[in-house]
Design a protein around this motif. Structure first.
Motif, PDB file in Angstrom:
ATOM      1  N   GLN A 334       0.826  -1.207   0.000  1.00 57.80           N
ATOM      2  CA  GLN A 334       0.000   0.000   0.000  1.00 57.80           C
ATOM      3  C   GLN A 334       0.864   1.262   0.000  1.00 57.80           C
ATOM      4  OE1 GLN A 334      -3.117  -0.215  -0.594  1.00 57.80           O
ATOM      5  NE2 GLN A 334      -3.126  -2.463  -0.405  1.00 57.80           N
ATOM      6  N   ASP A 335       1.970   1.235   0.745  1.00 62.28           N
ATOM      7  CA  ASP A 335       2.869   2.399   0.767  1.00 62.28           C
ATOM      8  C   ASP A 335       3.462   2.660  -0.613  1.00 62.28           C
ATOM      9  OD1 ASP A 335       2.398   2.803   3.432  1.00 62.28           O
ATOM     10  OD2 ASP A 335       4.205   1.765   4.123  1.00 62.28           O
ATOM     11  N   ILE A 336       3.779   1.616  -1.345  1.00 67.18           N
ATOM     12  CA  ILE A 336       4.310   1.782  -2.712  1.00 67.18           C
ATOM     13  C   ILE A 336       3.260   2.420  -3.602  1.00 67.18           C
ATOM     14  CG2 ILE A 336       5.071   0.531  -4.768  1.00 67.18           C
ATOM     15  CD1 ILE A 336       6.428  -1.475  -2.884  1.00 67.18           C
ATOM     16  N   LYS A 337       2.008   1.957  -3.507  1.00 68.30           N
ATOM     17  CA  LYS A 337       0.936   2.516  -4.323  1.00 68.30           C
ATOM     18  C   LYS A 337       0.690   3.989  -3.985  1.00 68.30           C
ATOM     19  CE  LYS A 337       0.020  -1.078  -6.772  1.00 68.30           C
ATOM     20  NZ  LYS A 337       0.370  -1.055  -8.227  1.00 68.30           N
ATOM     21  N   ILE A 338       0.769   4.319  -2.675  1.00 62.97           N
ATOM     22  CA  ILE A 338       0.600   5.720  -2.264  1.00 62.97           C
ATOM     23  C   ILE A 338       1.702   6.582  -2.874  1.00 62.97           C
ATOM     24  CG2 ILE A 338       0.723   7.281  -0.281  1.00 62.97           C
ATOM     25  CD1 ILE A 338      -0.627   5.069   1.368  1.00 62.97           C
ATOM     26  N   ALA A 339       2.938   6.101  -2.823  1.00 59.10           N
ATOM     27  CA  ALA A 339       4.063   6.861  -3.381  1.00 59.10           C
ATOM     28  C   ALA A 339       3.904   7.053  -4.891  1.00 59.10           C
ATOM     29  CB  ALA A 339       5.380   6.159  -3.068  1.00 59.10           C
ATOM     30  N   GLU A 340       3.437   6.037  -5.585  1.00 58.08           N
ATOM     31  CA  GLU A 340       3.217   6.146  -7.035  1.00 58.08           C
ATOM     32  C   GLU A 340       2.118   7.159  -7.349  1.00 58.08           C
ATOM     33  OE1 GLU A 340       4.548   1.594  -8.352  1.00 58.08           O
ATOM     34  OE2 GLU A 340       2.430   2.099  -8.093  1.00 58.08           O
ATOM     35  N   LEU A 341       1.064   7.160  -6.549  1.00 51.95           N
ATOM     36  CA  LEU A 341      -0.010   8.130  -6.761  1.00 51.95           C
ATOM     37  C   LEU A 341       0.465   9.548  -6.461  1.00 51.95           C
ATOM     38  CD1 LEU A 341      -3.025   6.154  -5.228  1.00 51.95           C
ATOM     39  CD2 LEU A 341      -2.627   6.661  -7.653  1.00 51.95           C
ATOM     40  N   GLN A 342       1.275   9.696  -5.426  1.00 48.93           N
ATOM     41  CA  GLN A 342       1.831  11.019  -5.125  1.00 48.93           C
ATOM     42  C   GLN A 342       2.734  11.505  -6.245  1.00 48.93           C
ATOM     43  OE1 GLN A 342       3.663  10.196  -1.330  1.00 48.93           O
ATOM     44  NE2 GLN A 342       1.880  10.901  -0.162  1.00 48.93           N
ATOM     45  N   GLN A 343       3.496  10.587  -6.838  1.00 56.28           N
ATOM     46  CA  GLN A 343       4.347  10.949  -7.969  1.00 56.28           C
ATOM     47  C   GLN A 343       3.492  11.383  -9.155  1.00 56.28           C
ATOM     48  OE1 GLN A 343       7.255   7.952  -8.916  1.00 56.28           O
ATOM     49  NE2 GLN A 343       7.679   8.813 -10.939  1.00 56.28           N
TER      50      GLN A 343
END
Length: 444
Positions: A334-343
């Motif tokens: 989930q943290d990876i997906k959040i970082a990708e969305l923030q990017q």
């Protein structure tokens, strides 16, 4: 404060030894006072302005934060000490005897050394430090640009108010003469008293306008001092040349606007780089943490507290600690997906900023062209109004025109003159806004 004192000393030295350098062709204020050009006001603000002082402090804080985040790569050394009085010692029956273990007092002193070998937090701190420093540098540049823009506008606002005061003073001299002439004509029986009464009303209104302009100058000077970080109780006079100011009002409207020249675009590019690194950081959550450690312990035991530290029983060890999280309930995913969305969000902001910069440029260019046309038109009208006034003044002196015609012509002239300087200020402000939209604000 030290930098401010150095600037004041430098300016005083220039005042004492190089007066020709500090004074322009047309100076404002008393000749006995130190006078500052626009460039000197800007430099003073860059050195002492409150916004710049905060930017300098933010940059220093950021530098310390970077050093703090990178300190984890150095050995982490800690020491601890403990002491215990055993109230009830452990006992155990061995054979047919009751054996007591331990002693009444024990103490320990420990030295621990840890060295990170693999740590994703430290890896991330090392890779982002360059961009974090770049962010603070860009923030300072952004504040510098804003300072140049604000100080320039405030400087021109004060100068054009001075020019308006000159116009009002000239009008007062003219109106005073007209009042005296009208009163003399009335006393001579040539005209009725309405002419000099009208002159008295116009003269009184103009004096009121001068009082208002004088007060506004003080307020505008106070604002300029605030932007510069200049002492509020110190006198400030400005040095300028109006003809040179007019020349600076012209801009090349054929320049091509490039978003990359804007500091705001450079800032979001840095933010985009940090977002990419943050995505990689979240993916490194699957990496193990490896730490080397060394410890040395001094152990003390004795039944008597006074002899507790007579003899030590040291122990030491050297080892590696490997930590590998296996399952965290899907948190890392989930943290990876959040970082990708923030990017992705930063990318959207970047595209929107390009459109915003283009809109700012188009607006600034349109305002500049409109203000330039208006200034030229009003300047031509001012010349015509002066010619009309001179003709009607001659006709009034010869008794051809009525006094009311002279008042109308004088009012139109004064209005045209004041409008000319208002138009000039609008033009200078638009020129500064256009330079900022193009990314042409220079920081010396």
């Amino acid at each position: 404060m030290k930098m401010r004192n150095r600037v004041l000393l430098w300016l005083m030295a220039g005042y004492l030894f190089l007066p020709g350098f500090l004074y322009g062709q047309e100076a404002v204020g008393n000749r006995g006072q130190l006078e500052l050009t626009l460039d000197q006001c800007i430099q003073y603000a860059l050195d002492n302005g409150p916004a710049m002082q905060q930017a300098f402090l933010d940059e220093r804080i950021g530098d310390r934060e970077i050093k703090s985040s990178l300190s984890g790569w150095f050995p982490q050394i800690s020491a601890s000490a403990a002491g215990t009085k055993n109230i009830k010692l452990q006992q155990q029956i061995i054979g047919d005897q009751l054996i007591t273990f331990g002693q009444n007092y024990n103490s320990s002193i420990s030295l621990q050394v840890d060295q990170n070998l693999i740590n994703r937090d430290q890896i991330f701190a090392g890779r982002t430090s360059k961009y974090i420093k770049q962010q603070w540098d860009q923030n300072k540049t952004n504040v510098e640009i804003a300072t140049v823009v604000d100080v320039s506008k405030a400087f021109y606002d004060v100068l054009l108010t001075y020019e308006q005061l000159k116009i009002i003073d000239e009008n007062l001299m003219r109106l005073q003469k007209q009042y005296n002439d009208a009163k003399s004509r009335y006393e001579s029986g040539l005209v009725d008293k309405t002419d000099y009464q009208r002159a008295a009303i116009t003269l009184s209104n103009t004096r009121s306008n001068k009082r208002r302009a004088d007060e506004s100058v003080e307020a505008k000077l106070a604002y300029l001092k605030q932007l510069m970080g200049y002492p509020t109780d110190a006198s400030l006079s400005l040095d300028y040349n109006y003809e040179a100011m007019e020349e600076r009002a012209f801009a090349d409207t054929t320049q091509v606007m490039l978003p990359e020249d804007r500091i705001e675009f450079q800032q979001i590019q840095t933010e985009e780089s940090l977002a990419q690194l943050n995505t990689g950081y979240q993916k490194w959550a699957y990496l193990p943490t490896l730490t080397a450690n060394y410890n040395y312990n001094w152990l003390y035991f004795n039944n008597s507290f006074s002899h507790l530290y007579d003899r030590s029983y040291p122990t030491s060890g050297l080892g590696l600690t490997l930590s590998l999280p296996i399952f965290q309930g899907g948190k890392r995913h989930q943290d990876i997906k959040i970082a990708e969305l923030q990017q992705e969000k930063v990318s959207v902001e970047k595209k929107n900023l390009e459109k915003q910069i283009n809109t700012e440029y188009r607006t600034a260019l349109a305002n500049y062209k409109s203000d330039l046309y208006e200034w030229r038109t009003i300047k031509e009208n001012m010349v015509l109004a002066e010619e009309v006034y001179n003709i009607i003044k001659l006709q009034y002196d010869e008794g051809i025109k009525a006094y009311v015609d002279l008042i109308v012509a004088e009012t139109e002239l004064r209005t045209a003159q004041l409008s000319h300087f208002n138009a000039m200020y609008n033009l200078m402000s638009s020129k500064i806004d256009l330079d900022r939209a193009l990314g042409n604000i220079e920081i010396n």
